[in-house]
Enzyme design. Structure first.
Site, PDB file in Angstrom:
ATOM      1  N   LYS A  20       0.837  -1.220   0.000  1.00  0.00           N
ATOM      2  CA  LYS A  20       0.000   0.000   0.000  1.00  0.00           C
ATOM      3  C   LYS A  20       0.865   1.260   0.000  1.00  0.00           C
ATOM      4  CE  LYS A  20      -2.806   1.028   3.652  1.00  0.00           C
ATOM      5  NZ  LYS A  20      -2.545   2.408   4.127  1.00  0.00           N
ATOM      6  N   SER A  21       1.863   1.314   0.865  1.00  0.00           N
ATOM      7  CA  SER A  21       2.697   2.526   0.935  1.00  0.00           C
ATOM      8  C   SER A  21       3.405   2.769  -0.396  1.00  0.00           C
ATOM      9  CB  SER A  21       3.766   2.367   2.019  1.00  0.00           C
ATOM     10  OG  SER A  21       3.164   2.323   3.280  1.00  0.00           O
ATOM     11  N   ARG A  25       3.051   5.900  -3.475  1.00  0.00           N
ATOM     12  CA  ARG A  25       4.233   6.606  -3.995  1.00  0.00           C
ATOM     13  C   ARG A  25       4.432   6.323  -5.485  1.00  0.00           C
ATOM     14  NH1 ARG A  25       4.132   5.742   1.341  1.00  0.00           N
ATOM     15  NH2 ARG A  25       5.459   6.953   2.758  1.00  0.00           N
ATOM     16  N   GLY A  92      -4.965   8.184   5.317  1.00  0.00           N
ATOM     17  CA  GLY A  92      -4.021   9.100   5.968  1.00  0.00           C
ATOM     18  C   GLY A  92      -2.787   9.336   5.108  1.00  0.00           C
ATOM     19  N   ARG A 120      -8.495  12.749  12.278  1.00  0.00           N
ATOM     20  CA  ARG A 120      -7.062  12.469  12.527  1.00  0.00           C
ATOM     21  C   ARG A 120      -6.235  13.753  12.489  1.00  0.00           C
ATOM     22  NH1 ARG A 120      -5.410   7.298   9.084  1.00  0.00           N
ATOM     23  NH2 ARG A 120      -3.541   7.514  10.355  1.00  0.00           N
ATOM     24  N   SER A 163       6.919   9.284  12.088  1.00  0.00           N
ATOM     25  CA  SER A 163       5.911   9.182  11.027  1.00  0.00           C
ATOM     26  C   SER A 163       6.519   9.337   9.636  1.00  0.00           C
ATOM     27  CB  SER A 163       4.827  10.253  11.236  1.00  0.00           C
ATOM     28  OG  SER A 163       4.024  10.346  10.086  1.00  0.00           O
ATOM     29  N   ASP A 315       1.899  -0.734  11.918  1.00  0.00           N
ATOM     30  CA  ASP A 315       0.590  -1.223  11.461  1.00  0.00           C
ATOM     31  C   ASP A 315       0.298  -2.659  11.901  1.00  0.00           C
ATOM     32  OD1 ASP A 315       0.051   1.179  10.247  1.00  0.00           O
ATOM     33  OD2 ASP A 315       0.780   0.554   8.275  1.00  0.00           O
ATOM     34  N   LYS A 342      -4.501   6.258  14.569  1.00  0.00           N
ATOM     35  CA  LYS A 342      -4.567   5.578  13.260  1.00  0.00           C
ATOM     36  C   LYS A 342      -6.019   5.633  12.768  1.00  0.00           C
ATOM     37  CE  LYS A 342      -0.324   4.626  12.757  1.00  0.00           C
ATOM     38  NZ  LYS A 342       0.394   5.296  11.686  1.00  0.00           N
ATOM     39  N   ARG A 346      -6.569   2.407  17.771  1.00  0.00           N
ATOM     40  CA  ARG A 346      -6.296   0.963  17.690  1.00  0.00           C
ATOM     41  C   ARG A 346      -5.960   0.343  19.034  1.00  0.00           C
ATOM     42  NH1 ARG A 346      -3.166   0.617  11.862  1.00  0.00           N
ATOM     43  NH2 ARG A 346      -5.099   0.632  10.678  1.00  0.00           N
TER      44      ARG A 346
END
Ligand code: S3P
Length: 432
Positions: A20-21, A25, A92, A120, A163, A315, A342, A346
């Site tokens: 996903k990350s 990108r 996010g 958030r 982060s 995560d 998150k 969580r």
């Protein structure tokens, strides 16, 4: 104290979708490069589609051909003013990265999101951008964000919140800013932005100092287009890894999984717990390390984890907590503050749902104590997810061990792993 649920176990070769990350990108960086990029194995989940739609809305030509995404980048200054607000759903990563990208454009824009994303914290990205000269209006530090396109000045910034989203937003802002920016992170976080930008020929360098690092970016240089083959996602694999570990007679194989050391804390934690996991066929692809993984049922023991490792597996705590609840001794995970901001709180939800499932856990000082010696039968099988995909998948996995659980709002799983249910049930899971 539980009756064992599945005796056939979790088995097979599981198709894990793209990371996903890296997928986010793989849309943003080609969109501001100077030419055509072909992206294969991109994750087509709701979160990633929000990033893609936002870039399309800003005039980037993105199309699909033979299962590949083709992106026609026209350079750092080619984006156009969107005709409407950019809605980013639950994502996010889209919100923080695009805020950095948009702050330096020559047009204004507005970012919105769903209920969870709108609650958030955004000051973590808008404050440092403001130091670079950005003009961003928040609603009490949250979405919607009104971004006034501005000339930014290069920066010397230090990020104290661990982060990668903040770091990546700042790097994207620095790319479109004249001169050299220095971005120091006090905690090393996932470095996919830096690795990808390097392969696109960006003038970017990372200097490591113990557990912190400094990223040095020289802005206003053209990015050279590159094709990207997105590796499969370790965070999505984690649900199958733990499902196989905690259920008897399991044996699964996962292929082409990204094991970037800034992401793979889970593998270290599970190794400490005595997991039978083999990592092989390791290779490097465009700066990212990928490998195949084999996992067999294991007798897990508990473990203690310090806050340092939390950044390398932020995560994965929902699913690691499920593993710990089925171990033979207690676990304690420290430094989980970031879990509170998150897609849901969580930390609260892991604890709440474990307790409903009869698994003993307690929040202590933003850490989580889990003691399987005190487990009982399931008290209530309704799982509250607050639309959080990782909570939903983690408790689906627990349900494969202790007996079926009703996962509320399980549709949230589409934000990161649309094929989860199919893959899980095919492998021996029981999610309805
Ligand atoms: C992400 C970074 C992490 C992670 C998120 C994806 C990214 O957030 O939780 O799912 O792609 O950069 P933070 O960096 O804010 O911890």
């Amino acid at each position: 104290m539980f009756s064992e649920q599945t005796t056939v176990g979790i088995n097979g070769t599981i198709a894990i979708p793209g990371d996903k990350s890296i997928s986010h990108r793989s849309i943003i960086i080609p969109s501001i490069s100077n030419g055509i990029c072909e992206v294969s194995n991109i994750l087509k989940s709701e979160d990633v589609l929000h990033t893609m739609n936002a870039l399309k809305e800003m005039g980037v030509e993105i199309k699909e051909e033979n299962k590949k995404i083709i992106i026609i980048g026209k350079g750092l200054e080619s984006l156009k003013k969107p005709n409407k607000e950019l809605y980013l759903g639950n994502s996010g990563t889209s919100a923080r990265l695009l805020t950095g990208l948009l702050a330096s454009q020559n047009f204004d824009s507005t970012l919105t999101g769903d209920k969870s994303l709108s609650s958030r914290p955004m000051k973590r990205i808008t404050n440092p951008l403001t130091e670079m000269g950005a003009v961003i209006k928040t609603q009490d530090g949250k979405l919607p964000l009104n971004i006034k396109g501005s000339f930014l000045k290069n920066c010397k910034l230090e990020i104290s919140i661990p982060s990668a989203q903040i770091k990546s937003g700042l790097i994207l802002a620095a790319l479109n800013t004249k001169g050299t920016s220095h971005i120091k992170e006090n905690n090393i976080t996932r470095n996919h932005t830096e690795l990808m930008l390097k392969t696109f020929g960006a003038d970017i360098e990372t200097k490591k100092f113990g557990s912190s690092s400094e990223i040095i970016v020289n802005g206003k240089n053209n990015l050279i287009p590159k094709d990207i083959d997105v590796p499969s996602d370790l965070s999505s694999s984690a649900f199958f890894i733990v499902a196989a570990l905690i259920n008897k007679n399991s044996n699964i194989t996962l292929q082409n999984i990204n094991i970037n050391p800034t992401r793979s804390g889970l593998l270290i934690a599970l190794e400490k717990m005595g997991a039978n996991i083999k990592i092989y066929n390791q290779k490097t692809k465009a700066g990212e390390i990928v490998a195949d993984i084999n996992v067999k049922s294991s007798k897990l023991n508990g473990c203690e984890l310090d806050k340092e490792i939390a950044k390398l597996m932020i995560d994965e705590f929902p699913i690691l907590s499920v593993a710990a609840s089925q171990a033979s001794s207690p676990s304690f995970f420290r430094g989980l503050d970031e879990l509170r901001v998150k897609e849901s709180d969580r930390l609260e939800l892991i604890n709440h749902n474990l307790n409903k499932c009869g698994c003993y856990s307690e929040i202590q000082n933003n850490g989580l104590f889990i003691n399987p010696d005190k487990n009982t039968e399931i008290l209530d099988n309704e799982i509250r997810t607050d639309f959080d995909h990782r909570i939903a998948m983690s408790f689906a996995v627990l349900g494969s061990k202790i007996g079926k659980l009703n996962i509320n709002e399980a549709d949230s799983i589409n934000t990161s792993f649309p094929t989860f249910k199919n893959e899980f049930n095919k492998a021996g899971g029981n999610l309805s």
